[in-house]
Design an enzyme around this catalytic site. Structure first.
Site, PDB file in Angstrom:
ATOM      1  CB  CYS A  32       2.102  -4.164   1.493  1.00  0.00           C
ATOM      2  SG  CYS A  32       1.172  -4.701   2.912  1.00  0.00           S
ATOM      3  N   GLY A  33       4.653  -2.595   0.167  1.00  0.00           N
ATOM      4  CA  GLY A  33       5.410  -2.438  -1.056  1.00  0.00           C
ATOM      5  C   GLY A  33       5.378  -1.018  -1.556  1.00  0.00           C
TER       6      GLY A  33
END
Length: 106
Positions: A32-33
């Site tokens: 996701c990051g």
């Protein structure tokens, strides 16, 4: 569709993959990051740790917060000084010849 895919604009979403050899697209997923805070000159400071924690807190999904607000185990990676390990009385090889880690067991 995962929580991460919902946050991405359509242009950032991957195109549909097909089964090829051992590759199974059903098992593919994105992180996701990731946030990075570094001193490009190798400097060490408490400010770097503070800034890394702020990055973590501001990343909605990877910021240790899930939809049910219980947390997902995200964290920051830091260097533990060799001298600190020695001060704890832990016998270790010479600097740069070992690694450390945390393991959470049931």
């Amino acid at each position: 569709m995962t929580h991460c895919e919902l946050q991405q604009p359509k242009s950032a979403q991957r195109t549909q993959k097909t089964h090829d050899g051992l590759y199974q697209p059903d098992y593919e997923h994105d992180a996701c990051g990731v946030g990075m805070v570094v001193n490009i000159h190798g400097g060490k400071s408490h400010e770097l740790v503070d800034n890394a924690l702020k990055v973590l807190e501001n990343m909605e999904h990877r910021g240790a917060e899930t939809r049910d607000k219980t947390g997902d185990g995200a964290g920051i990676m830091i260097q533990i000084p060799h001298e600190f390990i020695l001060l704890q009385g832990i016998p270790v090889p010479e600097k740069g010849k070992y690694g450390t880690g945390l393991v959470f067991l049931p």
